[in-house]
Each structure stands twice: as C-alpha cells, then as structure tokens.
Motif scaffolding. Structure first.
Motif, PDB file in Angstrom:
ATOM      1  N   TYR A 150       0.797  -1.224   0.000  1.00  0.00           N
ATOM      2  CA  TYR A 150       0.000   0.000   0.000  1.00  0.00           C
ATOM      3  C   TYR A 150       0.833   1.279   0.000  1.00  0.00           C
ATOM      4  N   ILE A 151       1.734   1.398   0.952  1.00  0.00           N
ATOM      5  CA  ILE A 151       2.514   2.640   1.083  1.00  0.00           C
ATOM      6  C   ILE A 151       3.332   2.941  -0.175  1.00  0.00           C
ATOM      7  N   PRO A 152       4.049   1.949  -0.767  1.00  0.00           N
ATOM      8  CA  PRO A 152       4.780   2.253  -2.008  1.00  0.00           C
ATOM      9  C   PRO A 152       3.861   2.731  -3.131  1.00  0.00           C
ATOM     10  N   ALA A 153       2.677   2.126  -3.239  1.00  0.00           N
ATOM     11  CA  ALA A 153       1.736   2.532  -4.291  1.00  0.00           C
ATOM     12  C   ALA A 153       1.300   3.980  -4.101  1.00  0.00           C
ATOM     13  N   VAL A 154       0.997   4.353  -2.860  1.00  0.00           N
ATOM     14  CA  VAL A 154       0.568   5.734  -2.582  1.00  0.00           C
ATOM     15  C   VAL A 154       1.685   6.723  -2.911  1.00  0.00           C
ATOM     16  N   LEU A 155       2.908   6.402  -2.512  1.00  0.00           N
ATOM     17  CA  LEU A 155       4.033   7.310  -2.750  1.00  0.00           C
ATOM     18  C   LEU A 155       4.349   7.440  -4.237  1.00  0.00           C
ATOM     19  N   VAL A 156       4.317   6.314  -4.954  1.00  0.00           N
ATOM     20  CA  VAL A 156       4.581   6.363  -6.395  1.00  0.00           C
ATOM     21  C   VAL A 156       3.497   7.162  -7.104  1.00  0.00           C
ATOM     22  N   PHE A 157       2.237   6.948  -6.716  1.00  0.00           N
ATOM     23  CA  PHE A 157       1.145   7.701  -7.336  1.00  0.00           C
ATOM     24  C   PHE A 157       1.307   9.198  -7.087  1.00  0.00           C
TER      25      PHE A 157
ATOM     26  N   LEU B 107      -6.601  -2.297  -2.019  1.00  0.00           N
ATOM     27  CA  LEU B 107      -6.534  -0.898  -2.446  1.00  0.00           C
ATOM     28  C   LEU B 107      -5.160  -0.571  -3.032  1.00  0.00           C
ATOM     29  N   GLY B 108      -4.108  -1.125  -2.426  1.00  0.00           N
ATOM     30  CA  GLY B 108      -2.760  -0.913  -2.937  1.00  0.00           C
ATOM     31  C   GLY B 108      -2.574  -1.513  -4.317  1.00  0.00           C
ATOM     32  N   LEU B 109      -3.079  -2.726  -4.517  1.00  0.00           N
ATOM     33  CA  LEU B 109      -2.979  -3.376  -5.825  1.00  0.00           C
ATOM     34  C   LEU B 109      -3.783  -2.609  -6.871  1.00  0.00           C
ATOM     35  N   ALA B 110      -4.974  -2.132  -6.470  1.00  0.00           N
ATOM     36  CA  ALA B 110      -5.782  -1.332  -7.395  1.00  0.00           C
ATOM     37  C   ALA B 110      -5.061  -0.037  -7.762  1.00  0.00           C
ATOM     38  N   LEU B 111      -4.398   0.562  -6.776  1.00  0.00           N
ATOM     39  CA  LEU B 111      -3.656   1.796  -7.036  1.00  0.00           C
ATOM     40  C   LEU B 111      -2.464   1.531  -7.948  1.00  0.00           C
ATOM     41  N   TRP B 112      -1.817   0.369  -7.798  1.00  0.00           N
ATOM     42  CA  TRP B 112      -0.758  -0.012  -8.744  1.00  0.00           C
ATOM     43  C   TRP B 112      -1.336  -0.134 -10.152  1.00  0.00           C
ATOM     44  N   GLY B 113      -2.602  -0.603 -10.243  1.00  0.00           N
ATOM     45  CA  GLY B 113      -3.265  -0.661 -11.545  1.00  0.00           C
ATOM     46  C   GLY B 113      -3.464   0.715 -12.132  1.00  0.00           C
TER      47      GLY B 113
ATOM     48  N   ILE C 266      -1.635   3.333 -11.454  1.00  0.00           N
ATOM     49  CA  ILE C 266      -0.292   3.811 -11.816  1.00  0.00           C
ATOM     50  C   ILE C 266       0.128   3.238 -13.167  1.00  0.00           C
ATOM     51  N   GLY C 267      -0.156   1.944 -13.372  1.00  0.00           N
ATOM     52  CA  GLY C 267       0.184   1.313 -14.649  1.00  0.00           C
ATOM     53  C   GLY C 267      -0.495   1.998 -15.814  1.00  0.00           C
ATOM     54  N   LEU C 268      -1.782   2.291 -15.671  1.00  0.00           N
ATOM     55  CA  LEU C 268      -2.514   2.962 -16.744  1.00  0.00           C
ATOM     56  C   LEU C 268      -2.033   4.389 -16.934  1.00  0.00           C
ATOM     57  N   ALA C 269      -1.730   5.073 -15.823  1.00  0.00           N
ATOM     58  CA  ALA C 269      -1.264   6.455 -15.904  1.00  0.00           C
ATOM     59  C   ALA C 269       0.096   6.553 -16.584  1.00  0.00           C
ATOM     60  N   CYS C 270       0.916   5.509 -16.437  1.00  0.00           N
ATOM     61  CA  CYS C 270       2.251   5.485 -17.062  1.00  0.00           C
ATOM     62  C   CYS C 270       2.231   4.798 -18.421  1.00  0.00           C
ATOM     63  N   ASP C 271       1.014   4.545 -18.930  1.00  0.00           N
ATOM     64  CA  ASP C 271       0.835   3.943 -20.254  1.00  0.00           C
ATOM     65  C   ASP C 271       1.322   2.499 -20.321  1.00  0.00           C
ATOM     66  N   HIS C 272       1.328   1.811 -19.183  1.00  0.00           N
ATOM     67  CA  HIS C 272       1.640   0.383 -19.134  1.00  0.00           C
ATOM     68  C   HIS C 272       0.331  -0.368 -18.855  1.00  0.00           C
ATOM     69  N   ASP C 273      -0.517  -0.421 -19.881  1.00  0.00           N
ATOM     70  CA  ASP C 273      -1.869  -0.943 -19.689  1.00  0.00           C
ATOM     71  C   ASP C 273      -1.892  -2.414 -19.273  1.00  0.00           C
ATOM     72  N   LEU C 274      -0.983  -3.209 -19.785  1.00  0.00           N
ATOM     73  CA  LEU C 274      -0.971  -4.629 -19.440  1.00  0.00           C
ATOM     74  C   LEU C 274      -0.591  -4.839 -17.974  1.00  0.00           C
ATOM     75  N   LEU C 275       0.436  -4.135 -17.525  1.00  0.00           N
ATOM     76  CA  LEU C 275       0.834  -4.251 -16.124  1.00  0.00           C
ATOM     77  C   LEU C 275      -0.260  -3.710 -15.208  1.00  0.00           C
TER      78      LEU C 275
ATOM     79  N   VAL D 115      -2.965  -6.344 -14.955  1.00  0.00           N
ATOM     80  CA  VAL D 115      -2.570  -7.438 -14.059  1.00  0.00           C
ATOM     81  C   VAL D 115      -2.737  -7.013 -12.605  1.00  0.00           C
ATOM     82  N   ALA D 116      -2.267  -5.815 -12.273  1.00  0.00           N
ATOM     83  CA  ALA D 116      -2.351  -5.324 -10.898  1.00  0.00           C
ATOM     84  C   ALA D 116      -3.798  -5.224 -10.436  1.00  0.00           C
ATOM     85  N   PHE D 117      -4.677  -4.675 -11.298  1.00  0.00           N
ATOM     86  CA  PHE D 117      -6.073  -4.541 -10.881  1.00  0.00           C
ATOM     87  C   PHE D 117      -6.751  -5.907 -10.789  1.00  0.00           C
ATOM     88  N   THR D 118      -6.405  -6.830 -11.668  1.00  0.00           N
ATOM     89  CA  THR D 118      -6.974  -8.171 -11.594  1.00  0.00           C
ATOM     90  C   THR D 118      -6.575  -8.850 -10.292  1.00  0.00           C
TER      91      THR D 118
END
Length: 281
Positions: A72-79, A120-126, A128-137, A140-143
């Motif tokens: 969770y915390i890494p996802a929040v900070l990266v976002f 919530l952290g995994l969803a946030l990684w999802g 981040i993936g979409l925001a960085c144009d890494h739709d596949l990653l 996977v994260a949101f799944t």
C-alpha cells in the motif's frame, strides 16, 4: 487450499468462514503458517477459538504493518510523486499524507484485520500502470486486486471502459482488436493463475462463488458500513422489500450511478477522467 471454502468438521464456515477471493486465502494461509512456527497455540485447530494474548495481538498488528509496507505505502508514494509529477511538491506531500492517514483505513480496517490496504494498494498499482501507459501491467495489478477483495468490482467499470475506449481510439480495426485481445488474454491468464487450485470442477467453482457473494444472508449485515446499512437506520429496508427486490435494487442503482462516468470514459479515455470516475464510484 480448496477446503477453505467448503464447510467441513475442521473448517466451520459458520464460525469464521472465508468469504473473500483466492488471494486472501493464500495470504491467510501464509499468516497462519508463520504464526504456527512462532506459537502453535495461536492457530491450533478448534482450540485457538477466542484466543487472546499480547504477543498474538502484536503479531497480528505486524501483519498489517508489513502488508502496508510491501503493497500500500509504495503505491501511494509512487502515485503521489510520479503520477502527479506536474503538481507542486507540497501538493504531492499533502496527497500522500491524506491517503496514508485516512482514519477509516487505520481505525476500522486495521482494527479488525480486513487488510483492505492490500486490495486498495494493488488497485492503485493498476491506476499507476494505466497512468504510465503500461496498460498490461496495470490490468494485471487490478486483476490481482479483484482477486483479493471482491469489493474492487466497484472499480472494475472505470478500468474496463477506460481501456476499451483507449483501444477503440486506435487508428485501425486490427490495432483495436489486437489491443483488446491482448488485455483480455492477460486478464484471463491472471484469473486462471489465481484460481488454479480451485479449478477442480464446476461444483468447487460454484462453492467459491457462493462464498464470495453470500446473498442468502442478505444484501448487507447490520454491522457493515454501506449505504443500505445507513438507510436502514431510518427505513427498515429488510422489512419493506424482499431479498430478491433488495438485490435487484442494489444492482440497478449501482449500474445507473456508474453508467454516466463509464460512458464518458468510453468516449473520452483520459487518465484524469479515469481517476475522477474511480472517486465517484
């Protein structure tokens, strides 16, 4: 592992049955395995019911903190510091602080070990993936988030319509179909890997789904903090409507409220609109 969703002598679902997707089952197994190595009395079959001790509470608190640190915390900070790169530093710090110190997550979810910060952290990684144009990653994260807590179904519509709208913006029909197909394949493969131990037959799959969507016990429980629980303080929904009517009302009200932002994403698949759609959900 499959027995976690089946009522047996050694797995009393009426006592504390698992009613979350497979990733939660794996996580609970890991926590139980480690707890057994530290002190078998904490997780002794049947005998550990109602067990309380200072060391056991400390162990449980640590499982929450570790989950936050890893997911969770890494996802929040990266976002905050990557996805909001155009914002002033103070805005990034305030965004991260607002999310990390949200009282509901700290006092309620952490208080009774729901581990919602993982989904919530995994969803946030999802996101981040979409925001960085890494739709596949991101897919996977949101799944994975969806396979940890089924409540992420509420966020599924913005993810689905954003990716569909973005794919539909491709220049050719081949590019559109190829983009949709590769996202679909990645999502299906992720689901299969998560569900692999439970794909032993249709009865087992139906049993897991029955545990994930326990409509038989009502659309909500009296202690659950959702809109239907809140309304029932003034209007006794369960007494006015039948179980089937409540389920239909809940389903259609969710679809109707989500549809405008979802269709907007389909037409205008922009990351800012996508994030706002998640908040509206």
């Amino acid at each position: 592992m499959a027995s976690k969703y089946t009522n047996t002598t050694n797995n009393d679902l009426m006592y504390w049955g698992l009613d979350y997707p497979p990733l939660t089952a794996y996580h609970s197994w890991v926590c139980g395995f480690i707890a057994n190595k530290i002190n078998p009395n904490w997780v002794a079959l049947n005998k550990s019911r109602g067990h309380e001790s200072h060391t056991h509470k400390l162990f449980m608190r640590h499982t929450v903190v570790i989950a936050d640190i890893l997911v969770y915390i890494p996802a929040v900070l990266v976002f905050a510091f990557v996805c909001l790169r155009r914002k002033p530093v103070i805005n990034k710090v305030l965004t991260a602080a607002t999310v990390l110190f949200y009282p509901g997550l700290i006092l309620i979810d952490h208080g009774h070990f729901q581990y919602n910060s993982i989904s919530l952290g995994l969803a946030l990684w999802g996101v981040i993936g979409l925001a960085c144009d890494h739709d596949l990653l991101g897919s996977v994260a949101f799944t994975l988030a969806l396979n940890y807590k089924q409540m992420e179904l509420y966020h599924a519509l913005p993810f689905f319509f954003y990716l569909l709208g973005k794919s539909w913006k491709q220049n050719s029909w081949f590019s559109r179909i190829f983009n949709i197909a590769k996202i679909g394949i990645v999502v299906v493969l992720t689901f299969v890997l998560c569900w692999l131990p439970f794909l032993t037959g249709l009865p087992m799959i139906l049993q897991v789904l029955h545990r994930l969507f326990p409509f038989a016990r009502g659309i909500f429980e009296d202690k659950v903090a959702n809109i239907w629980c809140s309304i029932s303080v003034l209007i006794k929904v369960k007494k006015i409507l039948s179980q089937t009517q409540i389920i239909r009302l809940s389903t259609w009200s969710t679809i109707i409220t989500c549809l405008p932002s979802s269709l907007n994403l389909l037409k205008n698949p922009m990351i800012d609109r996508f994030v706002l759609a998640l908040v509206r959900i």
